[in-house]
Every structure is written in C-alpha cells, then in structure tokens.
Design a protein around this motif. Structure first.
Motif, short mmCIF file in Angstrom:
data_model
loop_
_atom_site.label_atom_id
_atom_site.label_comp_id
_atom_site.label_asym_id
_atom_site.label_seq_id
_atom_site.Cartn_x
_atom_site.Cartn_y
_atom_site.Cartn_z
N HIS A 93 0.79 -1.23 0.00
CA HIS A 93 0.00 0.00 0.00
C HIS A 93 0.82 1.28 0.00
O HIS A 93 0.26 2.35 -0.24
CB HIS A 93 -0.93 0.00 1.23
CG HIS A 93 -1.77 -1.22 1.33
ND1 HIS A 93 -2.78 -1.50 0.44
CD2 HIS A 93 -1.74 -2.27 2.20
CE1 HIS A 93 -3.35 -2.65 0.76
NE2 HIS A 93 -2.73 -3.14 1.81
N VAL A 94 2.10 1.20 0.27
CA VAL A 94 2.95 2.40 0.28
C VAL A 94 4.06 2.24 -0.75
O VAL A 94 4.36 1.13 -1.21
CB VAL A 94 3.54 2.67 1.68
CG1 VAL A 94 2.43 2.91 2.69
CG2 VAL A 94 4.44 1.52 2.13
N GLU A 95 4.67 3.35 -1.11
CA GLU A 95 5.77 3.35 -2.07
C GLU A 95 7.08 3.34 -1.30
O GLU A 95 7.40 4.29 -0.57
CB GLU A 95 5.68 4.60 -2.95
CG GLU A 95 4.32 4.81 -3.60
CD GLU A 95 3.89 3.62 -4.44
OE1 GLU A 95 4.65 3.25 -5.35
OE2 GLU A 95 2.80 3.06 -4.17
N LEU A 96 7.82 2.25 -1.40
CA LEU A 96 9.02 2.04 -0.60
C LEU A 96 10.28 2.40 -1.40
O LEU A 96 10.41 2.02 -2.57
CB LEU A 96 9.10 0.59 -0.13
CG LEU A 96 7.97 0.12 0.79
CD1 LEU A 96 8.07 -1.38 1.03
CD2 LEU A 96 8.00 0.88 2.11
N VAL A 97 11.20 3.12 -0.74
CA VAL A 97 12.50 3.44 -1.34
C VAL A 97 13.58 3.08 -0.32
O VAL A 97 13.31 3.03 0.88
CB VAL A 97 12.59 4.94 -1.71
CG1 VAL A 97 11.55 5.31 -2.76
CG2 VAL A 97 12.45 5.82 -0.47
N PRO A 98 14.80 2.82 -0.75
CA PRO A 98 15.86 2.46 0.19
C PRO A 98 16.09 3.58 1.22
O PRO A 98 16.02 4.76 0.88
CB PRO A 98 17.09 2.27 -0.71
CG PRO A 98 16.53 1.98 -2.06
CD PRO A 98 15.26 2.77 -2.16
N PRO A 99 16.37 3.21 2.46
CA PRO A 99 16.67 4.24 3.46
C PRO A 99 17.91 5.05 3.08
O PRO A 99 18.84 4.53 2.45
CB PRO A 99 16.91 3.43 4.75
CG PRO A 99 16.31 2.10 4.49
CD PRO A 99 16.42 1.86 3.03
N ALA A 100 17.91 6.32 3.49
CA ALA A 100 19.08 7.20 3.33
C ALA A 100 19.56 7.27 1.88
O ALA A 100 20.77 7.37 1.62
CB ALA A 100 20.21 6.75 4.25
N ASP A 101 18.63 7.26 0.93
CA ASP A 101 18.97 7.28 -0.49
C ASP A 101 18.18 8.40 -1.18
O ASP A 101 17.11 8.16 -1.74
CB ASP A 101 18.66 5.93 -1.13
CG ASP A 101 19.22 5.80 -2.55
OD1 ASP A 101 19.47 6.84 -3.19
OD2 ASP A 101 19.39 4.65 -3.01
N PRO A 102 18.69 9.64 -1.15
CA PRO A 102 17.94 10.74 -1.73
C PRO A 102 17.72 10.60 -3.23
O PRO A 102 16.68 11.03 -3.75
CB PRO A 102 18.78 11.98 -1.39
CG PRO A 102 20.10 11.48 -0.99
CD PRO A 102 19.91 10.10 -0.48
N ALA A 103 18.66 9.98 -3.94
CA ALA A 103 18.48 9.81 -5.38
C ALA A 103 17.29 8.91 -5.67
O ALA A 103 16.50 9.17 -6.60
CB ALA A 103 19.75 9.24 -6.00
N ALA A 104 17.14 7.84 -4.90
CA ALA A 104 16.01 6.94 -5.10
C ALA A 104 14.69 7.64 -4.77
O ALA A 104 13.69 7.45 -5.48
CB ALA A 104 16.17 5.69 -4.24
N LEU A 105 14.68 8.45 -3.73
CA LEU A 105 13.47 9.19 -3.38
C LEU A 105 13.13 10.19 -4.48
O LEU A 105 11.96 10.34 -4.86
CB LEU A 105 13.66 9.90 -2.04
CG LEU A 105 12.52 10.80 -1.57
CD1 LEU A 105 11.19 10.07 -1.52
CD2 LEU A 105 12.85 11.41 -0.20
N ALA A 106 14.13 10.88 -5.01
CA ALA A 106 13.88 11.83 -6.09
C ALA A 106 13.28 11.13 -7.30
O ALA A 106 12.31 11.62 -7.92
CB ALA A 106 15.17 12.55 -6.46
#
Length: 391
Positions: A332-345
């Motif tokens: 139900h949520v969109e998961l990205v690796p922790p402490a990874d601003p490039a992945a979040l962007a």
C-alpha cells in the motif's frame, strides 16, 4: 470498564487517542482521567540532555499527579475500581503512579518509545542513557501488558527485561478518526494548497508533496531535502511534464540544515507551525505524503505516525523500505531504500506521471480500513480478553 490514565496529550501525540477510540469501537467503556503534562517529546528529551531543567519537569509532573489522584478517588467512589488502566504514551512515570493506586488491577502501558533509545537517537550518551534504560525497566515492571508498535520493539522489550517479554503486544500506531474525514480546503471547495516560494510554471497541475514533523535524524529530514533539491528543478525542465511542489511543515533539530539545502529551490513552501486540528486537511490537500528515510537503528525499527496519517488522509505515502514498514504496508505504500535521496527523487518524478500516481493512489486507498483505530487495537483486545477484561 477501562480507565485511560496519565499525563498524555492527544493534541501533541495522538497515539493515546487512537487506542481509546479503538477500544470504544470494540465495545469497551473507556473513561479518561487525563491531565496533560504540556511538554512535547523534544522538550522532554532536551530536559534529559540538560539536567538543570529537570526540576521544572518534576514540579509540573507532581502538580498533574495531584490532580490525577483526586480524579481517581472521585471516579472510584462513583463507579468502583476499573477492570483495567491504560497508561498513555510517554507514561514512563505515570505507570508507576497507576500501579501504586491500583495494585491489583490490570495495567496496560503504551510503551511506544523506549526512553534510552529515543535519547540515543537524539545524541545523548553515557550515564544519562544508562539512567533512562533503568527508567524503561521500571516502567515495564509496573505493567501487566506492554503495548509496542512493531515486532522489533517487542524484541527490544525482551532484551531489556526478559521476564517481561511475553507481556508485549504489538499494536500498530494507526491514525485518529479526524484523519479519515474528507475535509474541504479553506475556500470551502478544493483542498488546501500551498503557495510556493517559486511560482509553478504554466501547464499541468503540479504534483503536491508534503513532509511534516520535528525534523529529527529518525525522520531523515536531510535525505528529504537532498531529494527535493534534485527532483523539483528537474520536474520543471522543458519536456519534463508535470512539475513537483513540496510543503515542509514543522521545526526541529535538522530544520536549519534542510533550509540550507533547499535555499533557492523553486516550488518549496515552508510552514513552521500548523495547528494539530488543521493538519489533516492540509495533508489531505496533497498528492504525496512523505514518511521517514533515515538508516539509524531506530529508523529501521519503526512505522511512524505520518505513514498511517498520510494513508488515512487519502495520500500516496512514500517511505523507507525497512522490515516493519514492508511487513505491515508493503502493498500500500511506495518504498524506497533508506538514506537514499536519489532513489526518493526518482520515485517522486515517477509519481508525477498521472497514470502511476493513480495506480499508487488505489493501492494506498486499500489500506485505509486497516489503519483505523478499531482495526489496529485488535491485538490489545485479544490480550485484554485473555485477562478477563471484556466489553
């Protein structure tokens, strides 16, 4: 009958309100004997880091306890002894008073945070952490049922006090009922929308992103800042399609660092304070709610309030891919690796595509029922029933 007891403050920390509402939804009669202490978590941690401030805490605590004792005596005269006491969040001291007042009553402690763990996460060390670990042990020793929010925290309870490990019950944080309301914005029709520091370019409506909180290391606020500094300008490039805007709400430890990173970035709105009653409508006026993104030990163990609140408000929630978040809400949520601003962007730029946003919104909407108060308290209901406490 259950009495919710202590110095908790549902305006600052909604967890106690979620448990009360959930138990009522399950048919329990719940009375609140509540005298809010009036200190935020940040203020309490500051006192622990600056011991000369502790007398203020002690004076305020004793004043609240005097009122609680009076309230408890009056309640017992009118209604008799309760079947159970629920000691609200940040009740490390309150649970001691509850046990003294009701030595033979089932006492439930909502141990959402370990004092030593929280202080360590915010930079404390040495003797203070040792003393706070002793406070954690004292608190759980006074409880018959210890409510925790993740399996990782239940494991911490077993390490802290092995004899108390079997008393741990995992109850997800959930979201207060107010977050489920479809609240119109200030114009009476369309949802709330921030006015950013940089004007959005003409064309498609922007993807609206919101981050709110205390800007702590746990939340990964600096990771959010780096991701937004990357994604927002790129979303405005010619041919990029839909622009991205972000509202950052709150203030705290890493706020100055976040502002420095985002200085001059277009499409950012800053709100240092929003009244708790207004926050659900504000969040609901956005497309995406950001969760937490740190890789600190505590950041890998929790599912924060804002994840549940964002889902309840009807947002797509983007948060870190950690074991407890994946276990509870992976579909139900969109998961990205922790402490990874490039992945979040990258994920934010992906969600700027209307089709991908619509699919993510459908996945998020399917979780709303499971984060309601009546749903999350199921394990606590079972634990109470096992002790003979029934609606």
């Amino acid at each position: 009958m259950i009495v919710a007891f202590g110095t908790y403050d549902v305006a600052r920390h909604p967890r106690a309100g979620v448990l009360v509402a959930g138990l009522r939804a399950r048919g329990y009669t719940v009375t609140e004997l509540n005298r809010p202490l009036g200190f935020s978590t940040a203020e309490r941690v500051r006192m622990l880091r600056e011991p000369w401030r502790l007398p203020l805490l002690l004076v305020r605590l004793l004043a609240c306890w005097a009122l609680l004792v009076r309230d408890d005596v009056a309640h017992r005269r009118a209604h008799g002894s309760p079947d159970a006491l629920l000691v609200g969040y940040l009740g490390h001291f309150d649970v001691v008073l509850a046990r003294l007042l009701h030595p033979r009553t089932t006492v439930v402690l909502d141990h959402l945070v370990f004092a030593a763990d929280t202080a360590t996460d915010r930079g404390a060390a040495g003797l203070r952490v040792t003393l706070l670990r002793g406070l954690d042990r004292l608190a759980v020793a006074c409880a018959d049922v210890v409510v925790l929010d993740t399996a990782e925290h239940r494991d911490m309870l077993s390490l802290l006090a092995p004899s108390r490990g079997r008393r741990g019950v995992v109850v997800p944080v959930g979201a207060p009922d107010a977050w489920f309301a479809d609240t119109p914005g200030p114009d009476g029709g369309t949802p709330w929308r921030a006015v950013s520091d940089g004007a959005a370019p003409a064309g498609p409506a922007p993807l609206r992103v919101v981050f709110f909180g205390l800007f702590t290391p746990l939340q990964g606020a600096t990771v959010v800042a780096a991701a937004l500094a990357d994604a927002l300008p790129r979303s405005r490039d010619p041919g990029a399609g839909r622009p991205v805007e972000a509202a950052l709400v709150g203030h705290g430890q890493d706020h100055a660092a976040v502002r420095a990173v985002l200085d001059g970035v277009p499409g950012v709105t800053w709100l240092d304070w929003v009244e708790p009653a207004d926050l659900p409508a504000l969040v609901a006026g956005h497309d995406v709610c950001l969760g937490i993104f740190s890789d600190t030990p505590k950041g890998l163990r929790v599912v924060p309030n804002k994840v549940f609140q964002g889902l309840a408000a009807g947002c797509v929630v983007v948060t870190s891919d950690t074991p407890p978040q994946r276990r509870l809400l992976a579909d139900h949520v969109e998961l990205v690796p922790p402490a990874d601003p490039a992945a979040l962007a990258r994920r934010l730029l992906d969600l700027a595509d209307p089709a991908r946003l619509a699919a993510a919104r459908a996945r998020a909407a399917a979780a709303r029922a499971q984060v309601r108060p009546g749903a999350v308290v199921g394990p606590l209901h079972a634990a109470l029933a096992a002790r003979g406490v029934r609606p």
